[in-house]
Scaffold this motif. Structure first.
Motif, mmCIF file in Angstrom:
data_model
loop_
_atom_site.group_PDB
_atom_site.id
_atom_site.type_symbol
_atom_site.label_atom_id
_atom_site.label_comp_id
_atom_site.label_asym_id
_atom_site.label_seq_id
_atom_site.Cartn_x
_atom_site.Cartn_y
_atom_site.Cartn_z
ATOM 1 N N UNK A 178 2.598 8.357 -9.571
ATOM 2 C CA UNK A 178 1.645 7.745 -8.678
ATOM 3 C C UNK A 178 1.399 9.067 -7.042
ATOM 4 N N UNK B 181 6.510 5.835 -9.232
ATOM 5 C CA UNK B 181 6.864 6.228 -7.838
ATOM 6 C C UNK B 181 6.111 7.451 -7.644
ATOM 7 N N UNK C 231 -1.107 -4.253 -2.951
ATOM 8 C CA UNK C 231 -1.402 -3.633 -2.318
ATOM 9 C C UNK C 231 -3.330 -4.292 -2.520
ATOM 10 N N UNK D 164 0.738 -1.264 0.203
ATOM 11 C CA UNK D 164 -0.063 0.108 -0.241
ATOM 12 C C UNK D 164 0.859 1.264 -0.104
ATOM 13 N N UNK D 165 1.794 1.463 0.869
ATOM 14 C CA UNK D 165 2.717 2.374 1.230
ATOM 15 C C UNK D 165 3.245 2.592 -0.344
ATOM 16 N N UNK D 166 3.891 1.222 -1.453
ATOM 17 C CA UNK D 166 4.627 1.757 -2.428
ATOM 18 C C UNK D 166 3.768 2.406 -3.461
ATOM 19 N N UNK D 167 1.952 1.275 -3.533
ATOM 20 C CA UNK D 167 1.225 2.172 -4.613
ATOM 21 C C UNK D 167 1.345 3.962 -4.600
ATOM 22 N N UNK D 168 0.719 3.894 -2.554
ATOM 23 C CA UNK D 168 0.574 5.488 -2.489
ATOM 24 C C UNK D 168 1.629 6.823 -3.090
ATOM 25 N N UNK D 169 2.720 5.814 -2.544
ATOM 26 C CA UNK D 169 3.707 6.871 -3.909
ATOM 27 C C UNK D 169 5.025 6.565 -3.119
ATOM 28 N N UNK D 170 5.527 5.481 -2.345
ATOM 29 C CA UNK D 170 6.764 5.524 -1.240
ATOM 30 C C UNK D 170 7.958 5.122 -2.655
ATOM 31 N N UNK D 171 9.116 5.133 -2.122
ATOM 32 C CA UNK D 171 9.888 4.426 -3.411
ATOM 33 C C UNK D 171 10.226 2.932 -2.543
ATOM 34 N N UNK D 172 10.674 2.971 -2.794
ATOM 35 C CA UNK D 172 11.786 1.428 -2.639
ATOM 36 C C UNK D 172 12.181 1.584 -1.347
ATOM 37 N N UNK E 31 4.014 -3.247 -5.691
ATOM 38 C CA UNK E 31 3.138 -2.050 -4.971
ATOM 39 C C UNK E 31 1.161 -2.657 -5.861
#
Lengths: 843, 229
Positions: free
Chosen positions: B84, B81, A387, A291-299, A384
């Motif tokens: 998004x 990323x 999620x 979910x964090x990746x989907x919301x825009x958290x980089x690796x 992502x």
């Protein structure tokens, strides 16, 4: 741009640690164990050296130190001759030797007004009147250190005597030394007197043990030492006052090297526990992280969150471990065998510097972060899109496979580990052991798939519910692997250390077998406290020989000396010799040694000095340097890493001014009444003014074995800490796997699987894991056992005979079973108690 | 109104062992600013796959995806990323709130990921929660919220960074009909106030009826031309 939002998220995600106190606590144990062992090791090692350091610095500002070879007293007038040397500002004679007071080994210290010029710590203001009443008229007044003073106050009825090896002198303690800079010398176990009085108490009037020299301003130490040597004569050793400190570090090295092996193992296990926990927690939180990746958290943000949690675990665990290590270190110091204490010559008091605590904490934190790197990287690659997937589909279903490259890399590490331990210098042996341990674990990573399949196959043979359990195990190779390898490590540690300790004890027992030849032996120290430095005067031989039933009496002596800058044991023997270093030589070499024309040396000594049989070695003695042929090199374990030398007893007595004997070997006539002989010998021995012990031949052997046994107890305690940590690792992983499979277990319950069958399924998983883990663990342990034997040889200069033993394997099998039973109880209970409705609806 | 999101002739294949399954086949769809589009179809029709591609959560086997005019082909993982985070909002079927964070902290997550400090964000997130009727629940954790409340928090999270499009995957799938209707109303009003478009995947016909238009997917194809509701 994701500029650093990870920091805030990382801080919030630490709440996970609080939300799962049980799991967090389990993870902390592994980290804490590693840090505790580091602190305990630092503390024990530091305790040896700090005690000696205290002694060295107590004498004040000293540039050179003059001593007799092998600790022999200096000739009278040495201080006067040295004081006259240009460049010498002050030369102070001192007494500093071991004596026996009221049955306790203590330091005897003595100095005159000349010591004031060296700014020593001992001044008249340090002395506080003891308040004791007047002593006997002929009692010599002395001051005592606080610990000795307390000991004597508890025994007011006993007359206090100082036994110096040839006579007992009655003393009266009139003051206690109270200055903090001095009162901690030898942990407070010392007696002090003016120089002349101390020389008399030592049995050497006019002969100090050392002369301390302070150089004049502008005088260079090197040239000054040469001039002082000329003035003092060839029978005197001119050296650094910090020589004793260097020897103490040497001795502490034995413990340090041995404990480093265990600490390395503990850190690897602790790191593995963290790897285990972080991996499992990441699997459990897969949707959250996706979910964090989907919301825009980089690796790197996601990886940073995982690493932050690991760092927090590492910091807390390491701090707790450091505190536990202080407690453990104190206990360890109290249980250090006397033989090692005597090897240093100082009673150690637990000491640890703040920087050492900080280093231990940093090591624990670093090990945790390193262990979390791989799972952090893996979790940062969670797609992502996960999620949006339902929970039951989320687990990475990497099919079991063989990663040949990884397995080969692990084998290469194993090979390198063997090589370093077999032929490397002592300084790389620890690295070799670490490679061997890590290499085995890397191999198991390479064969993760086959391991999971094997575990599944074992489970599948245990009925229908076992086949269901096996399907689950095979579907999750990573989880199966982490649990199995935890068992591997725990079992492996048991086999490694049990096997190597048994081999060490067995080899040691074989090498000392000749000690059991005399019918009786009288010594001035316990057999396990070798060498007995207190001596019996020469008339004791005749007294014992006069006992009816005694055929002959042989004397022997041994003491610590500095040879070639290292502390060694020097043994003096008569014919027929029983000390292993001489007794195990070929007959001709044996005869050469007892005749006084040659020496025998231990392997450690030979290695240090580059000697082999037939070479010549020069020994510094009070009568000048003696050049002797090396008649033989023996594989004999000595209490000091420097090893030992054996010479004829009469040469030892003459060259080191040490008359008398440390032990008497008594041989009975055939048919003698053994009990009567022993009674009479004991009666004579107990009439001495100092402690004595009487042993039969077999008793000597048993008691001698005990010293090696005691030395290994500390390491065995460490071993079981590691095993305990791995049991908790298995428990941790099984618990997490139950939580992770909540929905699956709920569905099974919903379709009619009883609680009893659910418990059985979890138990079967644990049994299958324990079986494969046990087998692999035994293999791991056998490999480690062999490497540990190689490592001992390099570290101690004592070759231990490798023997495959059944006992460690049996103990390991039971350990595996115990780990599995203990670790499966809670998860099985938890799995069976799941609320079906909640489990099915679990997200 | 301009296009804010478009897919052009996208194809998506998945490998299942030795077989290749085509989930989407030559699908084209454009979403305009402020528009509410529903994607309807039976299970296995490819609607979730379409949403994954539109949300840059996955990449097409063929075809082009544009978000805010940017072609996502060739973008690195970090660039995708960031795209998004700045341009899209997500509402998931299973809410996907972070369990250790309170309602307002969950809403703040996209802003946290942008480098802002958590303790400065309460003043930004609480008014939005109040506007969605959750002013009295801002400090509660997800375990303490009802299904409808959870989804409203998720909607607030999707809107907090002012996205150009909110992608909703079965947002009422886990809710009863009355609660679901309330959530859809909140979603529509919230996006309308911000000028954000909505693309909603659903198999709920009543939900689809709320959209400005619906597209129907069958076996990975769009069924006929897009139909206005």
């Amino acid at each position: 741009m994701d500029r650093g939002g990870g920091l805030g998220l990382a801080a919030v995600s630490l709440r996970h640690l609080r939300e799962r106190p049980g799991r967090t606590a389990l993870s902390l144990v592994g980290v804490a164990a590693g840090s505790a062992l580091v602190v305990a090791m630092f503390g024990v090692v530091g305790s040896f050296t700090s005690g000696v350091d205290r002694l060295v610095t107590s004498v004040g500002h000293v540039d050179l130190q003059l001593t007799g070879p092998g600790g022999a007293p200096l000739p009278g007038g040495t201080a006067g001759r040295v004081a006259a040397v240009p460049g010498v500002a002050a030369a102070a004679p001192i007494v500093r030797r071991s004596v026996v007071v009221a049955g306790q080994r203590v330091l005897l210290l003595g100095a005159d007004a000349g010591a004031q010029a060296l700014s020593t710590g001992i001044t008249p203001s340090c002395l506080h009147a003891s308040g004791a009443g007047p002593g006997a008229p002929d009692a010599v007044p002395v001051a005592a250190g606080p610990a000795l003073a307390r000991y004597l106050r508890a025994r007011p009825a006993e007359a206090t005597t100082v036994y110096n090896g040839s006579a007992a002198v009655v003393v009266h303690v009139v003051a206690t030394v109270a200055c903090s800079s001095v009162s901690r010398l030898n942990n407070g176990w010392f007696v002090a007197a003016p120089l002349a009085v101390a020389e008399t108490l030592a049995g050497r009037p006019g002969q100090p043990d050392a002369v301390l020299v302070r150089a004049a301003r502008q005088a260079k130490t090197g040239p000054l030492a040469a001039r002082v040597q000329v003035a003092a004569g060839s029978g005197v050793v001119v050296g650094s006052p910090r020589q004793a400190l260097s020897e103490a570090r040497d001795e502490a090295q034995i413990f340090q090297q041995g404990s480093i092996l265990v600490v390395v193992l503990a850190l690897i296990v602790g790191g593995f526990l963290v790897f285990n926990t972080v991996s499992m927690a990441a699997l459990e939180r897969r949707r959250e992280l996706a979910t964090l990746r989907a919301l825009g958290a980089r690796r790197r943000t996601v990886a940073g969150i995982v690493l932050a949690e690991a760092l927090a675990l590492g910091a807390i665990g390491a701090v707790l471990g450091a505190a536990a290590g202080v407690v453990a270190g104190r206990a360890a110091i109290d249980s250090v065998p006397t033989v090692l204490v005597m090897a240093v010559g100082i009673r150690p008091a637990f000491t640890i510097a703040p920087w050492q605590l900080a280093v231990a904490v940093l090591i624990g934190m670093a090990a945790t972060v390193v262990a979390a790197l791989v799972p952090a990287r893996a979790v940062s690659r969670v797609p992502p899109v996960d999620a949006m997937r339902p929970e039951g589909v989320l687990e990475a279903s990497d099919a079991p496979r063989l990663r040949l490259g990884v397995a080969l890399a692990g084998l290469a590490m194993l090979g390198l580990g063997y090589l370093l331990c077999a032929v490397g210098r002592a300084s790389v042996v620890v690295l070799g052991f670490a490679f061997q341990t890590s290499g085995f674990i890397v191999v198991t990573i390479g064969v993760m798939g086959p391991i999971a399949s094997s575990v599944a196959r074992v489970a599948g043979r245990l009925g229908a519910i076992g086949r269901l359990a096996g399907a689950g195990l095979e579907r999750s190779p990573r989880r199966t692997w982490t649990t199995t390898v935890a068992v591997v490590v725990g079992v492996g540690v048991v086999v490694t250390f049990t096997g190597s300790f048994e081999n060490q004890l067995d080899t040691f027992s074989r090498t000392i077998a000749t000690l059991g030849r005399p019918d009786l032996e009288v010594t001035t120290a316990r057999a396990e406290d070798f060498p007995p430095e207190v001596t019996m005067s020469a008339d004791w031989v005749d007294r014992m020989a006069g006992v009816p039933g005694v055929a002959s009496v042989r004397a022997g002596q041994a003491f610590y000396a500095t040879v070639g800058g290292r502390r060694v044991v020097i043994e003096g023997v008569q014919d027929p010799p029983t000390v292993p270093l001489v007794a195990r030589l070929p007959a001709r070499a044996r005869a050469e040694v007892v005749a006084g024309g040659a020496i025998a040396v231990t392997r450690a000594f030979a290695l240090a000095h580059g000697l082999k049989t037939g070479d010549t070695f020069e020994l510094a003695t009070t009568t000048g340097p003696q050049r002797l042929r090396v008649a033989g090199v023996g594989n004999v374990l000595m209490p000091v890493p420097g090893g030992g030398i054996a010479i004829a007893l009469d040469r030892l007595q003459q060259w080191y001014a040490r008359p008398g004997a440390g032990w008497l070997e008594i041989y009975e006539r055939p048919g003698a009444d053994r009990a009567a002989v022993r009674r009479q010998v004991t009666a004579i021995a107990k009439s001495a003014g100092f402690p004595t012990w009487v042993y039969s031949g077999p008793e000597i052997l048993t008691a001698s074995r005990r010293s090696v046994d005691q030395s290994s107890r500390i390491f065995q305690a460490m071993e079981w800490v590691v095993v305990g940590a791995t049991a908790l690792a298995v428990l941790n992983t099984l618990l997490i796997s139950v939580v992770e499979r909540r929905r699956e277990l709920g569905i099974l319950r919903a379709i009619g699987t009883s609680r009893r069958r659910i418990r059985r399924m979890v138990a079967i998983e644990a049994v299958a894991i324990g079986t494969i883990g046990g087998v692999l663990g035994i293999l791991f342990g056998l490999s480690g056992h062999y490497v540990a034997i190689l490592a001992y040889g390099r570290l101690l200069g004592f070759t231990v005979r490798y023997q495959l033993l059944a006992t460690p394997i049996v103990v390991a099998a039971f350990s595996a079973a115990a780990i599995v039973v203990f670790a499966s109880l809670a998860p099985a209970w938890r799995a069976a108690r799941l609320n079906v409705v909640e489990a099915i609806g679990y997200e | 109104m301009g296009e804010v999101l478009s897919v052009e002739r996208v194809v998506k294949d998945y490998r299942r062992g030795t077989q290749t399954v085509r989930a989407l086949d030559d699908v084209s769809l454009a979403v305009h600013a402020g528009e509410f589009v529903s994607v309807v179809g039976p299970s296995g029709s490819g609607k979730s796959t379409l949403l994954h591609l539109m949300g840059a959560l996955d990449t097409p086997t063929a075809g082009r995806v544009r978000i805010g005019g940017v072609d996502i082909a060739g973008l690195s993982d970090d660039e995708l990323t960031d795209l998004r985070r700045h341009r899209l909002g997500f509402v998931f079927q299973f809410f996907n709130l972070l369990p250790t964070m309170s309602a307002w902290e969950n809403v703040a997550v996209p802003l946290l990921l942008d480098g802002r400090r958590l303790n400065s964000l309460k003043g930004v997130t609480v008014p939005l929660l109040e506007a969605l009727g959750l002013g009295h629940r801002v400090d509660h954790r997800p375990a303490e919220l009802s299904g409808g409340e959870l989804q409203r928090v998720a909607i607030a999270r999707a809107l907090i960074a002012d996205p150009i499009v909110v992608l909703a995957d079965e947002p009422t799938g886990n809710l009863d009909s009355e609660t679901g209707a309330g959530v859809l109303d909140v979603l529509r009003r919230g996006c309308a106030e911000r000028g954000a478009a909505i693309v909603m995947v659903t198999h709920d016909r009543r939900g689809a009826a709320l959209a400005d238009r619906s597209v129907y997917l069958v076996d990975g194809h769009l069924a006929g031309a897009p139909v206005a509701s």
